[in-house]
Design a protein around this motif. Structure first.
Motif, PDB file in Angstrom:
ATOM      1  N   UNK A  16       0.843  -1.201   0.000  1.00  0.00           N
ATOM      2  CA  UNK A  16       0.000   0.000   0.000  1.00  0.00           C
ATOM      3  C   UNK A  16       0.881   1.256   0.000  1.00  0.00           C
ATOM      4  N   UNK A  17       0.548   2.275  -0.767  1.00  0.00           N
ATOM      5  CA  UNK A  17       1.359   3.495  -0.807  1.00  0.00           C
ATOM      6  C   UNK A  17       1.623   4.096   0.573  1.00  0.00           C
ATOM      7  N   UNK A  18       0.670   3.966   1.495  1.00  0.00           N
ATOM      8  CA  UNK A  18       0.861   4.531   2.830  1.00  0.00           C
ATOM      9  C   UNK A  18       1.913   3.763   3.630  1.00  0.00           C
ATOM     10  N   UNK A  19       2.303   2.566   3.150  1.00  0.00           N
ATOM     11  CA  UNK A  19       3.246   1.735   3.880  1.00  0.00           C
ATOM     12  C   UNK A  19       4.619   1.682   3.209  1.00  0.00           C
ATOM     13  N   UNK A 142      10.757  -2.627  -9.048  1.00  0.00           N
ATOM     14  CA  UNK A 142      10.717  -1.371  -9.784  1.00  0.00           C
ATOM     15  C   UNK A 142       9.340  -0.876 -10.162  1.00  0.00           C
ATOM     16  N   UNK A 143       8.281  -1.571  -9.720  1.00  0.00           N
ATOM     17  CA  UNK A 143       6.936  -1.133 -10.089  1.00  0.00           C
ATOM     18  C   UNK A 143       6.612   0.248  -9.522  1.00  0.00           C
ATOM     19  N   UNK A 151      -0.505   5.136  -8.688  1.00  0.00           N
ATOM     20  CA  UNK A 151      -1.848   5.726  -8.648  1.00  0.00           C
ATOM     21  C   UNK A 151      -2.908   4.633  -8.497  1.00  0.00           C
ATOM     22  N   UNK A 152      -2.725   3.535  -9.224  1.00  0.00           N
ATOM     23  CA  UNK A 152      -3.663   2.427  -9.119  1.00  0.00           C
ATOM     24  C   UNK A 152      -3.654   1.800  -7.737  1.00  0.00           C
ATOM     25  N   UNK A 153      -2.481   1.679  -7.142  1.00  0.00           N
ATOM     26  CA  UNK A 153      -2.370   1.129  -5.794  1.00  0.00           C
ATOM     27  C   UNK A 153      -2.993   2.067  -4.770  1.00  0.00           C
ATOM     28  N   UNK A 154      -2.857   3.377  -5.012  1.00  0.00           N
ATOM     29  CA  UNK A 154      -3.464   4.350  -4.095  1.00  0.00           C
ATOM     30  C   UNK A 154      -4.991   4.247  -4.141  1.00  0.00           C
ATOM     31  N   UNK A 157      -6.027   1.118  -2.287  1.00  0.00           N
ATOM     32  CA  UNK A 157      -5.947   1.264  -0.833  1.00  0.00           C
ATOM     33  C   UNK A 157      -7.118   2.090  -0.311  1.00  0.00           C
ATOM     34  N   UNK A 158      -7.479   3.156  -1.039  1.00  0.00           N
ATOM     35  CA  UNK A 158      -8.602   3.993  -0.615  1.00  0.00           C
ATOM     36  C   UNK A 158      -9.900   3.187  -0.617  1.00  0.00           C
ATOM     37  N   UNK A 159     -10.090   2.368  -1.630  1.00  0.00           N
ATOM     38  CA  UNK A 159     -11.299   1.553  -1.705  1.00  0.00           C
ATOM     39  C   UNK A 159     -11.348   0.539  -0.564  1.00  0.00           C
ATOM     40  N   UNK A 160     -10.182  -0.017  -0.224  1.00  0.00           N
ATOM     41  CA  UNK A 160     -10.127  -1.003   0.857  1.00  0.00           C
ATOM     42  C   UNK A 160     -10.448  -0.367   2.201  1.00  0.00           C
TER      43      UNK A 160
END
Length: 201
Positions: A16-19, A142-143, A151-154, A157-160
């Motif tokens: 997750x971007x926050x992690x 490197x992703x 952006x897709x991961x963000x 995470x928001x949806x989760x």
């Protein structure tokens, strides 16, 4: 490679971007997962630390680095860490090393010693060892250099983190409880006129 062989890898691949955080204090740039996120994720996958997984410091030492002045070298702290875990009834082990500058000279000429260097080296080795199992492989492959992926991961995470929609059955049960608690037709009419009627259960 079979799907079974990659089951663990796929389960811990995404970060997750926050992690994640930007790498600092190094000559290179990049991202790294937050260490305690990996600890939590390992606990989720294997069980409590010390029972389902854990690690041990196999080796620690100080290594002379660059010669800064006569008789004065940079010193690097090195730690070799072994991570063990249980998966599908089997025990796995992975080793890796981490290094941190222990002492040296700053740009202004002042010398320094980092008392936290051993802790940083162990953490560095732990993160690298867990990456061999697949933890946060999206970062290490490197992703996270791809802004569209991040952006897709963000979004994911928001949806989760969004609250799940209310269960219609629970809503219906709540309505029945409220109406059932009324002692007369007048009380029911009053209840139905309450603006937050559906949100009072």
């Amino acid at each position: 490679m079979t799907a079974e062989n990659k089951a663990l890898w796929k389960a811990v691949y995404e970060t997750p971007p926050s992690q994640q955080k930007a790498i600092t204090g190094k000559a290179y740039k990049g991202n790294s997962p937050k260490p305690h996120y990996l600890v939590e994720k390992a606990t989720e996958m294997f069980g409590p630390c010390g029972i389902g997984w854990g690690f041990e410091i196999v080796e620690e030492k100080l290594i002379d680095g660059a010669l800064l002045s006569e008789g004065f070298y940079e010193r690097v702290h090195m730690a070799r860490v072994k991570v063990w875990y249980k998966w599908n009834g089997e025990r796995g082990e992975v080793e890796h090393v981490g290094q941190t500058m222990f002492s040296g000279k700053r740009n202004n000429g002042n010398t320094y010693t980092d008392e936290d260097a051993p802790k940083k080296s162990v953490t560095d080795a732990l993160v690298k060892a867990m990456s061999m199992i697949g933890f946060s492989a999206d970062i290490f492959s490197g992703r996270y250099d791809d802004s569209k992926y991040v952006e897709g991961m963000r979004d994911k995470e928001e949806q989760a983190n969004e609250a799940p929609p209310p269960d219609p059955k629970q809503i219906a049960a709540g309505l029945v409880r409220q109406i059932g608690a009324c002692g007369s037709q007048e009380e029911i009419v009053t209840l139905l006129k309450t603006p937050n009627f559906k949100r009072t259960f």
